[in-house]
Design a protein around this motif. Sequence first.
Motif, PDB file in Angstrom:
ATOM      1  N   PHE A 152      -2.097   8.261  -8.796  1.00 16.33           N
ATOM      2  CA  PHE A 152      -2.573   8.124  -7.564  1.00 16.33           C
ATOM      3  C   PHE A 152      -4.196   8.508  -7.293  1.00 16.33           C
ATOM      4  O   PHE A 152      -4.385   9.692  -7.942  1.00 16.33           O
ATOM      5  CB  PHE A 152      -1.693   9.030  -6.649  1.00 16.33           C
ATOM      6  N   SER A 157      -2.559   3.974  -7.447  1.00 16.17           N
ATOM      7  CA  SER A 157      -3.489   3.154  -8.263  1.00 16.17           C
ATOM      8  C   SER A 157      -3.084   2.607  -9.565  1.00 16.17           C
ATOM      9  O   SER A 157      -3.380   1.549 -10.014  1.00 16.17           O
ATOM     10  CB  SER A 157      -4.889   3.697  -8.207  1.00 16.17           C
ATOM     11  N   SER A 213       4.295   8.353   0.803  1.00 16.93           N
ATOM     12  CA  SER A 213       5.221   7.233   0.832  1.00 16.93           C
ATOM     13  C   SER A 213       5.855   6.884  -0.235  1.00 16.93           C
ATOM     14  O   SER A 213       7.141   6.411  -0.338  1.00 16.93           O
ATOM     15  CB  SER A 213       4.737   6.051   1.433  1.00 16.93           C
ATOM     16  N   TYR A 214       5.177   7.047  -1.350  1.00 19.79           N
ATOM     17  CA  TYR A 214       5.906   6.756  -2.886  1.00 19.79           C
ATOM     18  C   TYR A 214       6.994   7.592  -2.986  1.00 19.79           C
ATOM     19  O   TYR A 214       8.150   7.342  -3.548  1.00 19.79           O
ATOM     20  CB  TYR A 214       4.700   6.469  -3.733  1.00 19.79           C
ATOM     21  N   ASP A 242      -8.348   8.998  -2.250  1.00 21.84           N
ATOM     22  CA  ASP A 242      -9.177   8.145  -1.285  1.00 21.84           C
ATOM     23  C   ASP A 242     -10.218   9.186  -0.169  1.00 21.84           C
ATOM     24  O   ASP A 242      -9.618   9.529   0.529  1.00 21.84           O
ATOM     25  CB  ASP A 242      -8.933   6.923  -0.484  1.00 21.84           C
ATOM     26  N   PHE A 287       0.739  -1.135  -0.031  1.00 21.76           N
ATOM     27  CA  PHE A 287       0.037   0.001  -0.044  1.00 21.76           C
ATOM     28  C   PHE A 287       0.792   1.307   0.116  1.00 21.76           C
ATOM     29  O   PHE A 287       1.903   1.309   0.838  1.00 21.76           O
ATOM     30  CB  PHE A 287      -0.790  -0.096   1.337  1.00 21.76           C
ATOM     31  N   HIS A 288       0.828   2.341  -0.747  1.00 20.45           N
ATOM     32  CA  HIS A 288       1.582   3.313  -1.097  1.00 20.45           C
ATOM     33  C   HIS A 288       0.521   4.558  -1.246  1.00 20.45           C
ATOM     34  O   HIS A 288      -0.353   4.393  -2.105  1.00 20.45           O
ATOM     35  CB  HIS A 288       2.550   3.372  -2.441  1.00 20.45           C
ATOM     36  N   THR A 289       1.046   5.760  -0.355  1.00 24.99           N
ATOM     37  CA  THR A 289       0.188   6.786  -0.468  1.00 24.99           C
ATOM     38  C   THR A 289       1.066   7.540  -1.691  1.00 24.99           C
ATOM     39  O   THR A 289       2.406   7.204  -1.758  1.00 24.99           O
ATOM     40  CB  THR A 289       0.037   7.514   0.498  1.00 24.99           C
ATOM     41  N   GLU A 297      -6.207  10.937   1.400  1.00 28.33           N
ATOM     42  CA  GLU A 297      -4.781  10.610   1.046  1.00 28.33           C
ATOM     43  C   GLU A 297      -5.073  10.124  -0.297  1.00 28.33           C
ATOM     44  O   GLU A 297      -5.938   9.362  -0.848  1.00 28.33           O
ATOM     45  CB  GLU A 297      -4.242   9.474   1.848  1.00 28.33           C
ATOM     46  N   TYR A 298      -3.999  10.426  -1.238  1.00 29.13           N
ATOM     47  CA  TYR A 298      -3.836   9.764  -2.539  1.00 29.13           C
ATOM     48  C   TYR A 298      -3.073   8.540  -2.504  1.00 29.13           C
ATOM     49  O   TYR A 298      -2.163   8.555  -1.950  1.00 29.13           O
ATOM     50  CB  TYR A 298      -2.887  10.722  -3.513  1.00 29.13           C
ATOM     51  N   VAL A 299      -3.816   7.566  -3.112  1.00 27.91           N
ATOM     52  CA  VAL A 299      -3.171   6.224  -2.912  1.00 27.91           C
ATOM     53  C   VAL A 299      -3.102   5.502  -4.206  1.00 27.91           C
ATOM     54  O   VAL A 299      -3.531   6.053  -5.279  1.00 27.91           O
ATOM     55  CB  VAL A 299      -4.442   5.281  -2.355  1.00 27.91           C
TER      56      VAL A 299
END
Length: 346
Positions: free
Chosen positions: A187, A199, A14-15, A190, A9-11, A195-197
């Motif tokens: 991203f 995708s 974190s990415y 959500d 799982f990356h936001t 947060e941008y996840v």
Amino acid sequence: MSESEFRDFHTLESYIASQQGMHPQSRGVFSNLLRRIGLASKLIHAKVQKAGLLNILGARGVINVQGEQQMKLDSLANEVMKATLRWMPAVGGLASEEESDPVVLGPRDEGEGEYVVLFDPLDGSSNIDANIPVGTIFSIHRRTSSGRVCDPEDFLQPGRSQVAAGYVIYGASTMFVYTTGNGVHGFTLDPEFGEYVLSHENIRIPDACTCFSANERNYQKWDDATKRFADHIRFGPDPRYARTSSRYVGTAVADFHRNLLYGGVFLYPADRKTGKGKLRLLYECAPFAMLAEQAGGLATTGRQRVAEIHPTELHQRIPFAVGNRREIELYERLVAEMDAKAKTSA
Ligand code: P6P
């Protein structure tokens, strides 16, 4: 969410941090700049999502530097981008579609102010009232000047020298899509936790011309090569285009995003009388060109790759075609044939 799913799982946060980790000498300044653009886009998202409720729809009654009716959301998005970025020591200057001149910041201390950010704060404004997707487009360059305040030349750099490019599409969902030269990554915001996840990692343009995208009402204004190209794709016998559909949103971010994911070509050609295009080089075409090339595609004026153009003015417009490598190379061949024919008959 299982443990393994959470591990992958990356936001956006974190990415960006993981990408920064590949550059041990990095101070994190560039990463913070990307994060701030992500934050600004969430603020714009919040306003766009409530536009109809906040009575901020409709024209503001102001004509911007482009000679276009400035919509209330245009100016709001512009203020959000400036307010979010102008205080950052790393930013030496800003340029916006909504500002006639660059916003020169500073003076910055030694070792600061090394970046300039150019942006279209809200692309597709003519679609705002109809709830059609709109977007934000951004381009980041390192300054070339060395003084404590940035120089106009810092903004007039070729697309090839961008250190990052991206856009946010405010559509059925809001997506942040960017590249720093290591692939294109998407991203999805959500709304449950803001947060941008991650995708869409390493987006590659499919080698299929799924969509032909242009304002076909302008067909009669196009030059012969552009007409040949459009007719070849839409009506020709080539089986590659047997299932190609025409799709045109009228928001460049939306048309570009769809073609990035599905494959296809988007063009806003020159009016053959003026020789000018509509889309702006520095904060629309150049970022799209970097993204397209990073995803395996190409972007051209028909005669020159967009990334190679040396800008002469801040709001410079160019003829623009972007998409699958095969289609863009075909278009360039047709333009070259037209020019050669014109030369021999001159
Ligand atoms: P037309 C939106 O105003 C924009 O700048 C781009 O986002 C879009 O691709 C283009 O103009 C649409 O222009 O002339 O087809 O309405």
